[in-house]
Design an enzyme around this catalytic site. Sequence first.
Site, PDB file in Angstrom:
ATOM      1  N   HIS A 290      -0.425  -7.763   8.957  1.00 33.05           N
ATOM      2  CA  HIS A 290      -0.489  -6.682   8.714  1.00 33.05           C
ATOM      3  C   HIS A 290      -0.524  -5.579   9.797  1.00 33.05           C
ATOM      4  O   HIS A 290       0.355  -4.546   9.320  1.00 33.05           O
ATOM      5  CB  HIS A 290      -1.935  -6.357   7.867  1.00 33.05           C
ATOM      6  CG  HIS A 290      -2.449  -7.266   7.175  1.00 33.05           C
ATOM      7  ND1 HIS A 290      -1.740  -8.056   6.158  1.00 33.05           N
ATOM      8  CD2 HIS A 290      -3.564  -7.897   6.715  1.00 33.05           C
ATOM      9  CE1 HIS A 290      -2.150  -8.589   5.311  1.00 33.05           C
ATOM     10  NE2 HIS A 290      -3.612  -8.823   5.723  1.00 33.05           N
TER      11      HIS A 290
ATOM     12  N   LYS B 105       0.907  -1.234  -0.147  1.00 31.84           N
ATOM     13  CA  LYS B 105      -0.193   0.027  -0.022  1.00 31.84           C
ATOM     14  C   LYS B 105       0.820   1.172   0.014  1.00 31.84           C
ATOM     15  O   LYS B 105       1.787   1.204   0.577  1.00 31.84           O
ATOM     16  CB  LYS B 105      -0.941   0.080   1.252  1.00 31.84           C
ATOM     17  CG  LYS B 105      -1.990  -1.079   1.188  1.00 31.84           C
ATOM     18  CD  LYS B 105      -3.066  -0.935   2.248  1.00 31.84           C
ATOM     19  CE  LYS B 105      -3.825  -2.020   2.495  1.00 31.84           C
ATOM     20  NZ  LYS B 105      -5.037  -2.072   1.953  1.00 31.84           N
TER      21      LYS B 105
HETATM   22  C1  BG6 Z   1      -6.698  -9.934   4.637  1.00 31.77           C
HETATM   23  C2  BG6 Z   1      -7.636 -10.649   5.489  1.00 31.77           C
HETATM   24  O1  BG6 Z   1      -5.258 -10.149   4.743  1.00 31.77           O
HETATM   25  O2  BG6 Z   1      -6.785  -8.574   4.666  1.00 31.77           O
HETATM   26  C3  BG6 Z   1      -8.919 -10.167   5.471  1.00 31.77           C
HETATM   27  O3  BG6 Z   1      -7.520 -11.949   5.559  1.00 31.77           O
HETATM   28  C4  BG6 Z   1      -8.993  -8.596   5.531  1.00 31.77           C
HETATM   29  O4  BG6 Z   1      -9.747 -10.595   6.484  1.00 31.77           O
HETATM   30  C5  BG6 Z   1      -7.921  -7.964   4.413  1.00 31.77           C
HETATM   31  O5  BG6 Z   1     -10.569  -8.410   5.319  1.00 31.77           O
HETATM   32  C6  BG6 Z   1      -7.989  -6.613   4.701  1.00 31.77           C
HETATM   33  O6  BG6 Z   1      -7.286  -5.922   3.722  1.00 31.77           O
HETATM   34  P1  BG6 Z   1      -7.547  -4.478   3.215  1.00 31.77           P
HETATM   35  O7  BG6 Z   1      -6.504  -4.330   2.102  1.00 31.77           O
HETATM   36  O8  BG6 Z   1      -9.051  -4.414   2.449  1.00 31.77           O
HETATM   37  O9  BG6 Z   1      -7.377  -3.643   4.270  1.00 31.77           O
END
Ligand code: BG6
Length: 507
Positions: free
Chosen positions: A258, A200
């Site tokens: 994340h 990102k």
């Molecule tokens: C994924 C998860 O890795 O990331 C999901 O498995 C989650 O549960 C998603 O919804 C969120 O990603 P983003 O880019 O929409 O914030």
Amino acid sequence: MDNPLREGLIQERVPEPLVLVIFGASGDLTKRKLLPAVYTMTRERLLPAAFAVVGLSRFEWDDDRFRAEARQGCDTFARRRPVDETLWSNFGRSLHYVAGEFDDPEAYERLKARLTEIDARYGIPGNRLFYLSTPPSTFPVIVERLGKAGLVSRQLKPWTRIIVEKPFGRDLGSAQLLNRQLKQFFREMQIYRIDHYLGKETVQNMMALRFSNGIFEPLWNRNHVESVQITAAEAIGVEGRINYFEEAGILRDMVQNHLFQVLCVTGMEPPVAMTADAVRDEKVKLLKALRPIPREKMDEHVVRAQYARGRVLGESVPGYREEPGGNPASTTETYVALKLLIDNWRWGGVPFFLRTAKRMPKRVTEIAVTFKPAPHLMFARNGAPPVPNVLSIRIQPDEGITLHFGSKVPGPSIDIAPVNMEFRYGTSFGSEPPEAYERLILDAMLGDGTLFIRDDETETSWGFISKVHEAWAEQRRKALPGYPAGTWGPPEAEALVKEAGLEWRKP
Ligand code: BG6
């Protein structure tokens, strides 16, 4: 806005000719993210002329069917739409398909023959990028079959690389095992563990903000920062992934990867260079400095909860246990909040609060750094608290940065009111940030691992998270707090921050 000066320019970094081999070619990720990303990269002239994709999955598809599915995916999900017909006629022809079970050695023989033929046809010197977009249980067998079929080379030229999707293991032991399995055939520098948050723009911009400006870094420490809050809220529920989510829970799904990556770019020391190892060394150091949470104090540092039925964005939604296919007795957490302390010179004593959940009032991911108040408040009226200085970095949506501070209200008296100084990607750059997968796939093709997770990084982060799971396993009989869908989480989480004299932000 397109920059006319860019037209006709090919970006500086173009990968060498290669074949991208996608395992799990009939899956959702391939259709929604991977192929649209590759198509957009082609459109932006980021890929070499000699390039092909081979999709592999157990569906009995042929090339035409794979191309039709890819087209549908690009029509719906590509960032640059509508799809350019002239470009597609070439791009579509570069997509190929091999049907086969992931554990069937013959499938790998067919793949090998197909790759040899494609290499010869396109003039590709044997460079391969394998992409494991499959359930994690299949990772070891695919790696082994690839290795045994002679499809993996440790040489630098032609090169072989592998992108491994998440989840990378489900605890420390399984992550270590998977690392060992990969390394039977691949060298660490050939392994690209993906975390799409690192792709990102706004997450990368955190490094740019900190390390390319002189004004933030002197304040970025325990002398000036009071606390940091990192929020990744989602309005969606489990979206048909109940089986996966029931096994994972949000701590595994979002925090181990994340949120810890966001924590790393927020808290790490400046790397000595923007090289893959220099950056990853600093991230590992930060993760190693996380203060372990004693098992008996787990509840003082980590709050988990599960959503009950409620209303999100004006719609009534079921509780987690009532989701289709859900377990009515499930104790899987869909909300987690953590108070973390980092034992190093920069951050000693500064609490980092992390929270993430499904079914919050809205989708928002942000980092909020709250600075210490002025030491002497000349303007405080009737004991009114000072306006806190908060720098909030909005990862998504409405990507941007806001500085919150107090300003004199125009008029004869000195009244202080909160105001904002804003930067918005959309208004400053006139364009939306590119898709994370575009950047990451390109980096892997170029052999740049800076935005991928190294073996020690994933193991250090699992080491911390597994301790939380172990403590939870001992509390199995303890009731799990609930929160109505569409709210900011359970009251228990308020207590986590209140103790530090703070409140959760409502971003
Ligand atoms: C994924 C998860 O890795 O990331 C999901 O498995 C989650 O549960 C998603 O919804 C969120 O990603 P983003 O880019 O929409 O914030």
